[in-house]
Design a protein around this motif. Structure first.
Motif, mmCIF file in Angstrom:
data_model
loop_
_atom_site.group_PDB
_atom_site.id
_atom_site.type_symbol
_atom_site.label_atom_id
_atom_site.label_comp_id
_atom_site.label_asym_id
_atom_site.label_seq_id
_atom_site.Cartn_x
_atom_site.Cartn_y
_atom_site.Cartn_z
ATOM 1 N N VAL A 21 109.925 74.868 49.907
ATOM 2 C CA VAL A 21 110.981 75.876 49.982
ATOM 3 C C VAL A 21 111.177 76.370 51.419
ATOM 4 O O VAL A 21 110.235 76.382 52.223
ATOM 5 C CB VAL A 21 110.665 77.068 49.055
ATOM 6 C CG1 VAL A 21 110.740 76.648 47.597
ATOM 7 C CG2 VAL A 21 109.297 77.676 49.378
ATOM 8 N N PRO A 22 112.386 76.792 51.768
ATOM 9 C CA PRO A 22 112.654 77.281 53.130
ATOM 10 C C PRO A 22 111.872 78.542 53.480
ATOM 11 O O PRO A 22 111.608 78.811 54.662
ATOM 12 C CB PRO A 22 114.166 77.534 53.126
ATOM 13 C CG PRO A 22 114.535 77.688 51.681
ATOM 14 C CD PRO A 22 113.613 76.789 50.934
ATOM 15 N N GLU A 23 111.509 79.310 52.459
ATOM 16 C CA GLU A 23 110.749 80.536 52.730
ATOM 17 C C GLU A 23 109.427 80.245 53.445
ATOM 18 O O GLU A 23 108.926 81.083 54.209
ATOM 19 C CB GLU A 23 110.467 81.272 51.414
ATOM 20 C CG GLU A 23 111.681 81.928 50.780
ATOM 21 C CD GLU A 23 112.514 81.002 49.919
ATOM 22 O OE1 GLU A 23 113.484 81.476 49.286
ATOM 23 O OE2 GLU A 23 112.200 79.784 49.868
ATOM 24 N N GLU A 27 108.302 82.281 56.811
ATOM 25 C CA GLU A 27 107.105 83.125 56.903
ATOM 26 C C GLU A 27 106.111 82.578 57.935
ATOM 27 O O GLU A 27 105.421 83.349 58.605
ATOM 28 C CB GLU A 27 106.439 83.250 55.536
ATOM 29 C CG GLU A 27 107.274 83.976 54.489
ATOM 30 C CD GLU A 27 107.591 85.425 54.860
ATOM 31 O OE1 GLU A 27 106.861 86.004 55.701
ATOM 32 O OE2 GLU A 27 108.570 85.974 54.306
ATOM 33 N N ALA A 28 106.041 81.257 58.062
ATOM 34 C CA ALA A 28 105.168 80.670 59.086
ATOM 35 C C ALA A 28 105.673 81.030 60.482
ATOM 36 O O ALA A 28 104.880 81.363 61.377
ATOM 37 C CB ALA A 28 105.095 79.155 58.922
ATOM 38 N N ALA A 29 106.984 80.972 60.682
ATOM 39 C CA ALA A 29 107.560 81.328 61.980
ATOM 40 C C ALA A 29 107.281 82.783 62.322
ATOM 41 O O ALA A 29 107.045 83.129 63.493
ATOM 42 C CB ALA A 29 109.063 81.056 61.971
ATOM 43 N N ALA A 30 107.276 83.640 61.295
ATOM 44 C CA ALA A 30 106.963 85.051 61.527
ATOM 45 C C ALA A 30 105.529 85.236 62.015
ATOM 46 O O ALA A 30 105.215 86.231 62.684
ATOM 47 C CB ALA A 30 107.191 85.850 60.249
ATOM 48 N N LEU A 31 104.656 84.263 61.697
ATOM 49 C CA LEU A 31 103.270 84.301 62.172
ATOM 50 C C LEU A 31 103.091 83.527 63.477
ATOM 51 O O LEU A 31 101.978 83.425 63.985
ATOM 52 C CB LEU A 31 102.337 83.727 61.103
ATOM 53 C CG LEU A 31 102.241 84.526 59.795
ATOM 54 C CD1 LEU A 31 101.314 83.818 58.811
ATOM 55 C CD2 LEU A 31 101.761 85.941 60.055
ATOM 56 N N GLY A 32 104.170 82.958 63.991
ATOM 57 C CA GLY A 32 104.113 82.291 65.280
ATOM 58 C C GLY A 32 103.914 80.792 65.231
ATOM 59 O O GLY A 32 103.648 80.167 66.265
ATOM 60 N N VAL A 33 104.045 80.175 64.043
ATOM 61 C CA VAL A 33 103.878 78.729 63.919
ATOM 62 C C VAL A 33 105.180 78.137 63.382
ATOM 63 O O VAL A 33 105.601 78.464 62.272
ATOM 64 C CB VAL A 33 102.705 78.369 62.985
ATOM 65 C CG1 VAL A 33 102.607 76.854 62.798
ATOM 66 C CG2 VAL A 33 101.395 78.907 63.550
#
Length: 274
Positions: A21-23, A27-33
């Motif tokens: 899923v795109p979520e 959420e990974a990008a929000a953690l910097g990855v």
């Protein structure tokens, strides 16, 4: 189909969406990855704590070392606890975006069946299942059910690796068989597992020598039989897992979980796997 296979397929189908899923990327990008591979390994292995990539490789089995090594640094970007919390956010957001049709009553009934199985499971030799069983359940009832599903999905996966090893089917070899038998598209497997052309060819040659594949890589009758035998032996490993609720309970749980897979299938989540 026996009840163990039926409920195992239902559990896997209800768990699978979290990787597609795109979520997850959000959420990974929000953690910097922002790379998909490292994020996948961080999300899925977070329950084990800040383990080195070699431990993730050992427990995930069918990925090449070069693919898993890319997760180096994910625990510096965010702690395993943050990754686990983000994974719950992914699950909750995705489940509600596709409109999973599970009432509070159905969730409660599913929990009444799945909880005794999780509580009564033998976790010896089941590292991913044990790690997920140790994770505190979130307050969101639907996500809490999904986490219990995750425990049992990883339990069968851990058992399956024992059977693969017993049949001397190595990490790359089992991926070649997965694609040859049509269980996964070759392109996705080659991209995500990152086996080299030489490694893939060597695994194919080993399977040809065993009579499981023809020289052109097509699965033989013997290969189909061997692959089904591996699944049947995995079922045998899992039979005791489901004893707390019996065949009737296992089949009822499978039916209760079906709306999860139905909703994500209708939303087109699995198009890339076809």
């Amino acid at each position: 189909m026996n009840a163990v296979r039926e409920v195992s397929l239902a559990v896997n189908a209800a768990h699978l969406f979290v990787y597609l899923v795109p979520e997850a990327a959000e959420e990974a990008a929000a953690l910097g990855v922002t790379e998909r591979g490292p994020a996948y390994f961080a999300f899925r292995s977070a329950a084990m704590g800040a383990v080195p990539w070699q431990v993730t490789l050992a427990t995930f089995y069918n990925f090449s070392p070069r693919s898993v090594r890319a997760m180096t640094g994910v625990w510096d970007a965010a702690s395993p606890q943050q990754w686990q919390a983000a994974r719950f956010l992914v699950a909750g957001r995705a489940l509600r975006r596709v409109g999973v049709d599970l009432t509070a009553e159905r969730i409660a009934e599913a929990r009444s069946l799945i909880d005794p199985v999780v509580a009564g499971a033998d976790y010896a030799g089941k590292p991913l299942a044990a790690a997920n069983a140790s994770v505190a359940l979130p307050s969101d009832p639907l996500v809490a059910l999904w986490q219990q599903i995750t425990v049992l999905r990883e339990w069968r996966g851990d058992a399956h690796l024992v059977v693969l090893a017993d049949h001397h089917l190595g990490p790359c070899d089992c991926m070649v068989m997965q694609t040859a038998t049509g269980r996964l598209p070759t392109g996705i497997v080659r991209t995500t597992r990152q086996w080299t052309d030489q490694e893939w060819a060597a695994a194919t040659a080993r399977l040809v020598a065993r009579g499981w594949l023809d020289a052109d890589g097509t699965v033989t009758d013997a290969g189909t039989t061997a692959r089904e035998r591996i699944e049947a032996e995995t079922d045998e490993h899992c039979a005791r897992l489901w004893e707390p609720i019996g065949d009737a309970g296992a089949r009822r749980l499978a039916s209760l979980l079906a709306p999860i897979d139905d909703a994500f299938t209708a939303a087109g989540t699995y198009g890339q796997l076809r």
